[in-house]
Design a protein around this motif. Structure first.
Motif, PDB file in Angstrom:
ATOM      1  N   GLN A 183     -15.704  36.531  58.614  1.00  0.00           N
ATOM      2  CA  GLN A 183     -16.708  36.876  59.627  1.00  0.00           C
ATOM      3  C   GLN A 183     -17.774  37.823  59.043  1.00  0.00           C
ATOM      4  N   GLU A 193     -24.966  55.404  46.858  1.00  0.00           N
ATOM      5  CA  GLU A 193     -24.053  54.857  47.878  1.00  0.00           C
ATOM      6  C   GLU A 193     -23.774  55.961  48.892  1.00  0.00           C
ATOM      7  N   TYR A 205     -11.366  50.819  50.238  1.00  0.00           N
ATOM      8  CA  TYR A 205     -10.680  52.097  50.477  1.00  0.00           C
ATOM      9  C   TYR A 205      -9.772  51.967  51.685  1.00  0.00           C
ATOM     10  N   LYS A 262     -16.061  54.183  40.535  1.00  0.00           N
ATOM     11  CA  LYS A 262     -16.667  55.524  40.620  1.00  0.00           C
ATOM     12  C   LYS A 262     -15.857  56.564  39.862  1.00  0.00           C
ATOM     13  N   ASP A 271     -16.241  46.892  45.704  1.00  0.00           N
ATOM     14  CA  ASP A 271     -16.475  48.333  45.573  1.00  0.00           C
ATOM     15  C   ASP A 271     -15.142  49.063  45.532  1.00  0.00           C
TER      16      ASP A 271
HETATM   17  N1  LIG Z   1     -18.796  56.363  48.225  1.00  0.00           N
HETATM   18  C1  LIG Z   1     -18.047  56.947  49.138  1.00  0.00           C
HETATM   19  O1  LIG Z   1     -17.906  58.183  49.187  1.00  0.00           O
HETATM   20  C2  LIG Z   1     -17.351  56.082  50.158  1.00  0.00           C
HETATM   21  C3  LIG Z   1     -16.777  56.691  51.294  1.00  0.00           C
HETATM   22  C4  LIG Z   1     -16.169  55.864  52.233  1.00  0.00           C
HETATM   23  C5  LIG Z   1     -16.117  54.490  52.053  1.00  0.00           C
HETATM   24  N2  LIG Z   1     -16.659  53.924  50.909  1.00  0.00           N
HETATM   25  C6  LIG Z   1     -16.594  52.462  50.680  1.00  0.00           C
HETATM   26  O2  LIG Z   1     -17.066  51.787  51.837  1.00  0.00           O
HETATM   27  C7  LIG Z   1     -16.054  50.893  52.305  1.00  0.00           C
HETATM   28  C8  LIG Z   1     -16.147  50.692  53.796  1.00  0.00           C
HETATM   29  O3  LIG Z   1     -15.998  51.895  54.503  1.00  0.00           O
HETATM   30  P1  LIG Z   1     -14.770  52.158  55.470  1.00  0.00           P
HETATM   31  O4  LIG Z   1     -13.562  51.462  54.918  1.00  0.00           O
HETATM   32  O5  LIG Z   1     -14.727  53.606  55.718  1.00  0.00           O
HETATM   33  O6  LIG Z   1     -15.221  51.530  56.871  1.00  0.00           O
HETATM   34  P2  LIG Z   1     -15.726  50.155  57.477  1.00  0.00           P
HETATM   35  O7  LIG Z   1     -15.806  49.088  56.466  1.00  0.00           O
HETATM   36  O8  LIG Z   1     -16.948  50.489  58.257  1.00  0.00           O
HETATM   37  O9  LIG Z   1     -14.569  49.825  58.539  1.00  0.00           O
HETATM   38  C9  LIG Z   1     -13.311  49.378  58.132  1.00  0.00           C
HETATM   39  C10 LIG Z   1     -12.474  49.123  59.384  1.00  0.00           C
HETATM   40  O10 LIG Z   1     -13.062  48.061  60.135  1.00  0.00           O
HETATM   41  C11 LIG Z   1     -12.101  47.043  60.385  1.00  0.00           C
HETATM   42  N3  LIG Z   1     -12.850  45.790  60.391  1.00  0.00           N
HETATM   43  C12 LIG Z   1     -13.357  45.120  59.311  1.00  0.00           C
HETATM   44  N4  LIG Z   1     -14.054  44.042  59.697  1.00  0.00           N
HETATM   45  C13 LIG Z   1     -14.003  44.017  61.042  1.00  0.00           C
HETATM   46  C14 LIG Z   1     -14.518  43.133  62.016  1.00  0.00           C
HETATM   47  N5  LIG Z   1     -15.253  42.073  61.674  1.00  0.00           N
HETATM   48  N6  LIG Z   1     -14.264  43.403  63.336  1.00  0.00           N
HETATM   49  C15 LIG Z   1     -13.534  44.483  63.684  1.00  0.00           C
HETATM   50  N7  LIG Z   1     -13.011  45.369  62.809  1.00  0.00           N
HETATM   51  C16 LIG Z   1     -13.237  45.129  61.490  1.00  0.00           C
HETATM   52  C17 LIG Z   1     -11.100  47.180  59.269  1.00  0.00           C
HETATM   53  O11 LIG Z   1      -9.822  46.717  59.625  1.00  0.00           O
HETATM   54  P3  LIG Z   1      -9.096  45.465  58.856  1.00  0.00           P
HETATM   55  O12 LIG Z   1      -8.973  45.821  57.402  1.00  0.00           O
HETATM   56  O13 LIG Z   1      -7.785  45.386  59.552  1.00  0.00           O
HETATM   57  O14 LIG Z   1      -9.971  44.268  59.092  1.00  0.00           O
HETATM   58  C18 LIG Z   1     -11.073  48.696  59.074  1.00  0.00           C
HETATM   59  O15 LIG Z   1     -10.233  49.297  60.038  1.00  0.00           O
HETATM   60  C19 LIG Z   1     -14.756  51.546  51.822  1.00  0.00           C
HETATM   61  O16 LIG Z   1     -13.666  50.655  51.896  1.00  0.00           O
HETATM   62  C20 LIG Z   1     -15.172  51.962  50.426  1.00  0.00           C
HETATM   63  O17 LIG Z   1     -15.185  50.840  49.552  1.00  0.00           O
HETATM   64  C21 LIG Z   1     -17.291  54.705  49.995  1.00  0.00           C
END
Ligand SMILES: NC(=O)c1ccc[n+]([C@@H]2O[C@H](COP(=O)([O-])OP(=O)(O)OC[C@H]3O[C@@H](n4cnc5c(N)ncnc54)[C@H](OP(=O)(O)O)[C@@H]3O)[C@@H](O)[C@H]2O)c1
Length: 325
Positions: free
Chosen positions: A282, A194, A42, A101, A67
Protein backbone atom coordinates in the motif's frame (compact mmCIF):
# COMPACT_ATOMS: atom_id res chain seq x y z
CA UNK A 1 10.67 15.09 -38.13
CA UNK A 2 10.79 12.41 -35.43
CA UNK A 3 9.67 9.00 -36.72
CA UNK A 4 7.32 6.87 -34.67
CA UNK A 5 10.22 4.43 -34.07
CA UNK A 6 12.51 7.19 -32.74
CA UNK A 7 9.66 8.57 -30.62
CA UNK A 8 9.04 5.11 -29.08
CA UNK A 9 12.76 4.76 -28.35
CA UNK A 10 12.76 8.18 -26.66
CA UNK A 11 9.83 7.15 -24.49
CA UNK A 12 11.63 3.99 -23.45
CA UNK A 13 14.76 6.01 -22.68
CA UNK A 14 12.72 8.38 -20.48
CA UNK A 15 11.30 5.52 -18.41
CA UNK A 16 14.36 3.31 -18.51
CA UNK A 17 15.39 4.06 -14.93
CA UNK A 18 12.03 3.10 -13.43
CA UNK A 19 10.16 -0.16 -13.91
CA UNK A 20 6.46 -0.51 -13.16
CA UNK A 21 5.81 -0.67 -9.41
CA UNK A 22 9.09 1.03 -8.48
CA UNK A 23 9.55 4.54 -7.13
CA UNK A 24 10.91 7.14 -9.57
CA UNK A 25 14.43 8.46 -8.94
CA UNK A 26 15.82 11.96 -8.62
CA UNK A 27 19.39 13.24 -8.91
CA UNK A 28 21.32 14.22 -5.77
CA UNK A 29 23.68 17.23 -5.77
CA UNK A 30 26.66 14.91 -6.35
CA UNK A 31 25.12 13.43 -9.53
CA UNK A 32 23.97 10.12 -8.01
CA UNK A 33 20.36 8.97 -8.45
CA UNK A 34 18.13 8.18 -5.45
CA UNK A 35 14.68 6.47 -5.37
CA UNK A 36 12.09 8.86 -3.91
CA UNK A 37 10.65 6.32 -1.46
CA UNK A 38 12.66 4.39 1.14
CA UNK A 39 11.79 1.44 3.38
CA UNK A 40 12.02 2.42 7.05
CA UNK A 41 13.50 -0.30 9.24
CA UNK A 42 13.67 1.08 12.79
CA UNK A 43 11.62 -0.95 15.22
CA UNK A 44 11.32 -3.41 18.07
CA UNK A 45 13.23 -6.68 18.57
CA UNK A 46 10.19 -8.38 17.03
CA UNK A 47 10.52 -6.14 13.95
CA UNK A 48 14.24 -6.94 13.76
CA UNK A 49 13.49 -10.66 13.76
CA UNK A 50 11.25 -10.09 10.71
CA UNK A 51 13.66 -7.78 8.87
CA UNK A 52 15.21 -10.37 6.53
CA UNK A 53 11.73 -11.38 5.34
CA UNK A 54 10.65 -7.73 5.22
CA UNK A 55 13.51 -6.88 2.84
CA UNK A 56 12.47 -9.81 0.63
CA UNK A 57 8.81 -8.67 0.67
CA UNK A 58 9.71 -5.03 0.09
CA UNK A 59 11.94 -5.72 -2.91
CA UNK A 60 9.29 -8.05 -4.36
CA UNK A 61 6.68 -5.27 -4.28
CA UNK A 62 9.06 -2.70 -5.78
CA UNK A 63 11.13 -1.01 -3.04
CA UNK A 64 14.71 -0.31 -4.08
CA UNK A 65 15.80 2.01 -1.26
CA UNK A 66 16.37 0.77 2.32
CA UNK A 67 17.07 3.06 5.28
CA UNK A 68 18.96 1.58 8.23
CA UNK A 69 21.54 2.70 10.81
CA UNK A 70 24.22 1.22 13.04
CA UNK A 71 21.91 2.19 15.93
CA UNK A 72 19.04 0.02 14.68
CA UNK A 73 21.05 -3.16 15.28
CA UNK A 74 19.47 -4.74 12.19
CA UNK A 75 22.17 -4.36 9.53
CA UNK A 76 22.91 -8.12 9.67
CA UNK A 77 19.27 -9.06 8.98
CA UNK A 78 19.00 -6.43 6.25
CA UNK A 79 22.21 -7.72 4.68
CA UNK A 80 20.72 -11.24 4.68
CA UNK A 81 17.61 -9.93 2.95
CA UNK A 82 19.74 -8.13 0.35
CA UNK A 83 21.75 -11.30 -0.30
CA UNK A 84 18.45 -13.22 -0.72
CA UNK A 85 16.95 -10.86 -3.30
CA UNK A 86 20.19 -10.66 -5.28
CA UNK A 87 20.60 -14.46 -5.03
CA UNK A 88 17.03 -15.00 -6.31
CA UNK A 89 17.83 -12.76 -9.29
CA UNK A 90 15.13 -10.23 -8.34
CA UNK A 91 17.64 -7.35 -8.46
CA UNK A 92 21.33 -6.62 -8.89
CA UNK A 93 23.32 -4.72 -6.25
CA UNK A 94 23.34 -1.66 -8.49
CA UNK A 95 19.52 -1.66 -8.58
CA UNK A 96 19.41 -1.11 -4.82
CA UNK A 97 20.04 2.08 -2.85
CA UNK A 98 21.21 1.36 0.69
CA UNK A 99 21.38 4.11 3.32
CA UNK A 100 22.99 3.64 6.73
CA UNK A 101 24.15 5.99 9.48
CA UNK A 102 27.09 6.72 11.75
CA UNK A 103 26.14 6.63 15.43
CA UNK A 104 27.02 9.40 17.90
CA UNK A 105 29.81 7.51 19.68
CA UNK A 106 31.96 7.37 16.52
CA UNK A 107 32.24 11.09 15.72
CA UNK A 108 36.04 11.47 15.87
CA UNK A 109 37.37 11.91 12.31
CA UNK A 110 39.47 8.74 12.45
CA UNK A 111 36.49 6.66 13.72
CA UNK A 112 34.25 7.32 10.71
CA UNK A 113 35.76 5.01 8.08
CA UNK A 114 36.23 2.11 10.55
CA UNK A 115 32.59 2.53 11.71
CA UNK A 116 31.41 2.45 8.09
CA UNK A 117 33.54 -0.63 7.43
CA UNK A 118 31.82 -2.33 10.38
CA UNK A 119 28.39 -1.45 8.93
CA UNK A 120 29.49 -2.74 5.51
CA UNK A 121 30.68 -5.98 7.05
CA UNK A 122 27.31 -6.45 8.85
CA UNK A 123 25.43 -5.61 5.64
CA UNK A 124 27.68 -7.87 3.53
CA UNK A 125 28.33 -5.01 1.09
CA UNK A 126 31.43 -3.29 -0.22
CA UNK A 127 29.79 0.14 -0.45
CA UNK A 128 26.64 1.93 0.69
CA UNK A 129 24.82 4.38 -1.53
CA UNK A 130 24.36 6.92 1.24
CA UNK A 131 26.08 7.36 4.61
CA UNK A 132 24.62 9.86 7.07
CA UNK A 133 25.81 11.39 10.35
CA UNK A 134 22.84 10.22 12.45
CA UNK A 135 22.77 13.33 14.68
CA UNK A 136 25.05 16.37 15.13
CA UNK A 137 25.57 15.61 18.85
CA UNK A 138 28.40 13.29 19.83
CA UNK A 139 28.19 10.89 22.74
CA UNK A 140 30.66 8.69 24.58
CA UNK A 141 30.20 4.91 24.44
CA UNK A 142 28.51 5.05 27.88
CA UNK A 143 25.86 7.45 26.50
CA UNK A 144 27.14 10.60 28.25
CA UNK A 145 27.68 13.75 26.18
CA UNK A 146 30.84 14.19 24.17
CA UNK A 147 31.82 17.43 22.45
CA UNK A 148 33.37 16.49 19.13
CA UNK A 149 32.63 19.13 16.51
CA UNK A 150 30.56 17.66 13.66
CA UNK A 151 32.88 19.52 11.24
CA UNK A 152 35.55 17.04 12.30
CA UNK A 153 33.09 14.18 11.73
CA UNK A 154 32.33 15.56 8.27
CA UNK A 155 36.04 15.32 7.34
CA UNK A 156 35.78 11.59 8.06
CA UNK A 157 32.60 11.38 5.95
CA UNK A 158 34.41 13.07 3.03
CA UNK A 159 37.17 10.45 3.38
CA UNK A 160 34.54 7.67 3.23
CA UNK A 161 33.22 9.10 -0.04
CA UNK A 162 36.69 9.52 -1.51
CA UNK A 163 37.49 5.88 -0.69
CA UNK A 164 34.31 4.82 -2.55
CA UNK A 165 32.86 3.21 0.60
CA UNK A 166 29.88 5.59 0.45
CA UNK A 167 28.70 6.83 -2.95
CA UNK A 168 26.96 9.82 -1.34
CA UNK A 169 27.25 11.40 2.11
CA UNK A 170 24.83 13.45 4.15
CA UNK A 171 23.47 14.31 7.57
CA UNK A 172 20.41 13.63 9.69
CA UNK A 173 18.71 15.76 12.34
CA UNK A 174 20.84 18.81 11.43
CA UNK A 175 19.37 22.33 11.54
CA UNK A 176 20.02 25.02 8.92
CA UNK A 177 22.86 26.72 10.86
CA UNK A 178 24.69 23.43 11.32
CA UNK A 179 24.39 22.64 7.62
CA UNK A 180 25.57 26.16 6.74
CA UNK A 181 28.67 25.64 8.92
CA UNK A 182 29.50 22.47 6.94
CA UNK A 183 28.97 24.24 3.62
CA UNK A 184 31.13 27.22 4.70
CA UNK A 185 34.01 25.15 6.08
CA UNK A 186 34.14 21.85 4.17
CA UNK A 187 34.79 20.63 0.65
CA UNK A 188 31.66 18.52 0.01
CA UNK A 189 28.09 19.81 0.47
CA UNK A 190 25.87 17.18 2.16
CA UNK A 191 23.68 15.41 -0.41
CA UNK A 192 20.85 14.72 2.05
CA UNK A 193 19.40 15.87 5.38
CA UNK A 194 17.14 13.19 6.90
CA UNK A 195 14.67 14.83 9.31
CA UNK A 196 11.29 14.20 10.92
CA UNK A 197 8.50 15.49 8.64
CA UNK A 198 4.75 14.76 8.73
CA UNK A 199 1.51 16.74 8.89
CA UNK A 200 2.00 17.67 12.58
CA UNK A 201 5.63 18.76 11.91
CA UNK A 202 5.74 20.28 8.45
CA UNK A 203 9.27 21.76 8.68
CA UNK A 204 8.56 24.36 6.00
CA UNK A 205 11.56 26.60 6.76
CA UNK A 206 14.15 23.83 7.11
CA UNK A 207 12.92 22.08 3.96
CA UNK A 208 13.04 25.35 2.00
CA UNK A 209 16.58 26.00 3.28
CA UNK A 210 17.79 22.52 2.29
CA UNK A 211 16.13 22.65 -1.13
CA UNK A 212 17.61 26.11 -1.83
CA UNK A 213 21.04 24.67 -1.00
CA UNK A 214 20.46 21.71 -3.36
CA UNK A 215 20.20 19.28 -0.42
CA UNK A 216 17.56 16.54 -0.70
CA UNK A 217 15.33 16.02 2.34
CA UNK A 218 14.45 12.51 3.47
CA UNK A 219 11.33 12.53 5.67
CA UNK A 220 11.39 10.14 8.63
CA UNK A 221 8.36 9.09 10.73
CA UNK A 222 6.27 10.16 7.71
CA UNK A 223 2.96 9.07 9.23
CA UNK A 224 3.49 11.25 12.28
CA UNK A 225 0.64 10.61 14.73
CA UNK A 226 -1.61 9.16 12.02
CA UNK A 227 -0.78 5.68 13.27
CA UNK A 228 -0.81 4.45 16.84
CA UNK A 229 1.80 6.22 19.01
CA UNK A 230 2.20 5.73 22.74
CA UNK A 231 1.19 9.29 23.64
CA UNK A 232 -1.97 10.40 25.41
CA UNK A 233 -2.34 13.70 23.58
CA UNK A 234 -1.55 12.69 20.00
CA UNK A 235 -2.36 15.66 17.74
CA UNK A 236 -4.38 15.37 14.55
CA UNK A 237 -4.45 14.13 11.91
CA UNK A 238 -5.23 10.54 12.91
CA UNK A 239 -5.84 7.76 10.40
CA UNK A 240 -9.61 8.53 10.16
CA UNK A 241 -9.20 12.31 9.89
CA UNK A 242 -12.18 13.63 7.82
CA UNK A 243 -10.05 16.07 5.79
CA UNK A 244 -7.59 13.36 4.77
CA UNK A 245 -10.42 10.84 4.20
CA UNK A 246 -12.08 13.31 1.79
CA UNK A 247 -8.83 13.87 -0.14
CA UNK A 248 -8.30 10.10 -0.24
CA UNK A 249 -11.82 9.47 -1.55
CA UNK A 250 -11.21 11.90 -4.42
CA UNK A 251 -8.22 9.81 -5.61
CA UNK A 252 -9.35 6.35 -4.42
CA UNK A 253 -6.52 6.26 -1.84
CA UNK A 254 -6.16 5.66 1.91
CA UNK A 255 -5.20 8.45 4.32
CA UNK A 256 -1.72 6.89 4.75
CA UNK A 257 -1.22 7.04 0.97
CA UNK A 258 -2.39 10.67 0.95
CA UNK A 259 0.20 11.56 3.61
CA UNK A 260 3.03 9.81 1.73
CA UNK A 261 2.00 11.55 -1.49
CA UNK A 262 1.91 14.90 0.36
CA UNK A 263 5.57 14.35 1.32
CA UNK A 264 6.51 13.37 -2.26
CA UNK A 265 4.69 16.39 -3.67
CA UNK A 266 6.68 18.61 -1.28
CA UNK A 267 9.86 17.24 -2.88
CA UNK A 268 10.91 15.06 0.07
CA UNK A 269 11.64 11.32 0.19
CA UNK A 270 9.36 9.60 2.74
CA UNK A 271 10.67 6.58 4.68
CA UNK A 272 7.58 4.61 5.79
CA UNK A 273 8.34 1.62 7.99
CA UNK A 274 6.27 -1.54 7.80
CA UNK A 275 6.95 -5.21 8.37
CA UNK A 276 3.52 -6.13 6.95
CA UNK A 277 3.50 -7.08 3.25
CA UNK A 278 0.03 -5.65 2.59
CA UNK A 279 1.00 -2.29 4.10
CA UNK A 280 4.38 -2.36 2.29
CA UNK A 281 2.45 -2.75 -0.95
CA UNK A 282 0.00 0.00 0.00
CA UNK A 283 2.80 2.42 0.91
CA UNK A 284 4.46 2.17 -2.50
CA UNK A 285 1.19 2.38 -4.42
CA UNK A 286 1.00 6.17 -4.67
CA UNK A 287 2.83 7.06 -7.86
CA UNK A 288 -0.38 7.22 -9.90
CA UNK A 289 -1.83 10.39 -8.38
CA UNK A 290 -0.71 13.84 -7.29
CA UNK A 291 -2.12 16.34 -4.80
CA UNK A 292 -3.06 19.86 -5.86
CA UNK A 293 -1.16 22.84 -4.38
CA UNK A 294 -4.36 23.69 -2.45
CA UNK A 295 -4.46 20.20 -0.88
CA UNK A 296 -0.83 20.59 0.19
CA UNK A 297 -1.69 23.92 1.85
CA UNK A 298 -4.65 22.24 3.58
CA UNK A 299 -2.44 19.46 4.99
CA UNK A 300 0.25 21.98 6.04
CA UNK A 301 -2.39 23.57 8.29
CA UNK A 302 -2.17 20.52 10.61
CA UNK A 303 1.30 21.71 11.64
CA UNK A 304 1.85 21.98 15.41
CA UNK A 305 5.65 21.58 15.39
CA UNK A 306 5.08 18.35 17.33
CA UNK A 307 7.85 15.74 17.25
CA UNK A 308 7.26 12.02 17.73
CA UNK A 309 10.50 11.59 19.63
CA UNK A 310 11.15 13.15 23.02
CA UNK A 311 14.42 15.06 22.54
CA UNK A 312 14.63 16.55 26.05
CA UNK A 313 17.65 14.38 26.98
CA UNK A 314 19.64 16.25 24.34
CA UNK A 315 18.56 19.80 25.06
CA UNK A 316 21.72 20.82 26.96
CA UNK A 317 24.08 19.40 24.36
CA UNK A 318 25.99 22.21 22.58
CA UNK A 319 25.03 20.71 19.23
CA UNK A 320 21.33 20.23 20.10
CA UNK A 321 19.65 20.80 16.72
CA UNK A 322 15.99 21.30 17.53
CA UNK A 323 15.99 24.77 19.11
CA UNK A 324 15.98 26.42 15.66
CA UNK A 325 14.86 25.29 12.20
N1 LIG B 1 17.28 9.64 11.08
C1 LIG B 1 16.61 9.49 12.20
O1 LIG B 1 16.97 10.02 13.27
C2 LIG B 1 15.35 8.65 12.18
C3 LIG B 1 14.48 8.70 13.29
C4 LIG B 1 13.31 7.95 13.23
C5 LIG B 1 13.02 7.16 12.13
N2 LIG B 1 13.92 7.10 11.07
C6 LIG B 1 13.64 6.25 9.89
O2 LIG B 1 12.33 6.52 9.41
C7 LIG B 1 11.58 5.30 9.39
C8 LIG B 1 10.11 5.55 9.60
O3 LIG B 1 9.85 6.18 10.82
P1 LIG B 1 9.02 5.48 11.97
O4 LIG B 1 9.30 4.00 11.93
O5 LIG B 1 9.27 6.23 13.20
O6 LIG B 1 7.49 5.79 11.61
P2 LIG B 1 6.46 5.62 10.42
O7 LIG B 1 7.06 4.95 9.25
O8 LIG B 1 5.85 6.96 10.23
O9 LIG B 1 5.34 4.69 11.09
C9 LIG B 1 5.57 3.33 11.31
C10 LIG B 1 4.30 2.73 11.92
O10 LIG B 1 3.24 2.82 10.96
C11 LIG B 1 2.65 1.54 10.76
N3 LIG B 1 2.24 1.52 9.36
C12 LIG B 1 3.03 1.39 8.26
N4 LIG B 1 2.31 1.49 7.13
C13 LIG B 1 1.04 1.69 7.51
C14 LIG B 1 -0.17 1.85 6.80
N5 LIG B 1 -0.20 1.85 5.46
N6 LIG B 1 -1.33 2.03 7.51
C15 LIG B 1 -1.30 2.04 8.86
N7 LIG B 1 -0.18 1.89 9.61
C16 LIG B 1 0.98 1.71 8.93
C17 LIG B 1 3.75 0.56 11.11
O11 LIG B 1 3.25 -0.68 11.54
P3 LIG B 1 3.55 -2.08 10.74
O12 LIG B 1 5.04 -2.27 10.69
O13 LIG B 1 2.86 -3.08 11.59
O14 LIG B 1 2.93 -1.92 9.38
C18 LIG B 1 4.44 1.28 12.27
O15 LIG B 1 3.72 1.07 13.47
C19 LIG B 1 12.25 4.46 10.49
O16 LIG B 1 11.87 3.10 10.41
C20 LIG B 1 13.71 4.76 10.20
O17 LIG B 1 14.15 4.02 9.07
C21 LIG B 1 15.04 7.86 11.08
Amino acid sequence: MMSRFTFTLCLFAAFDAVKAGEAPKIRLNDGNMIPILALGTYGSDEDRAKMRQTVNDAVEVGYRHIDTAALYNNEVEIGQGIADVIGKGLVRREDLFITTKLWNDKHACEQVVPALNESLSRLGLDYVDLYLIHTPGSQKADGSFDYIDYLETWLGMQEAKKLGLARSIGVSNFNSQQIKRIIDNCEIVPAVNEIEVHPALTQERLIAFCQNMGITVMAYSPFGFLVSREVDDAPPPRIDDPTLVAIGQKYGKTTSQVVLRYLIDRGTIPIPKSTNKRRLQQNIDMFDFKLTPEEIVTINKFNQNRRIFDTSYWKDHPHYPFNID
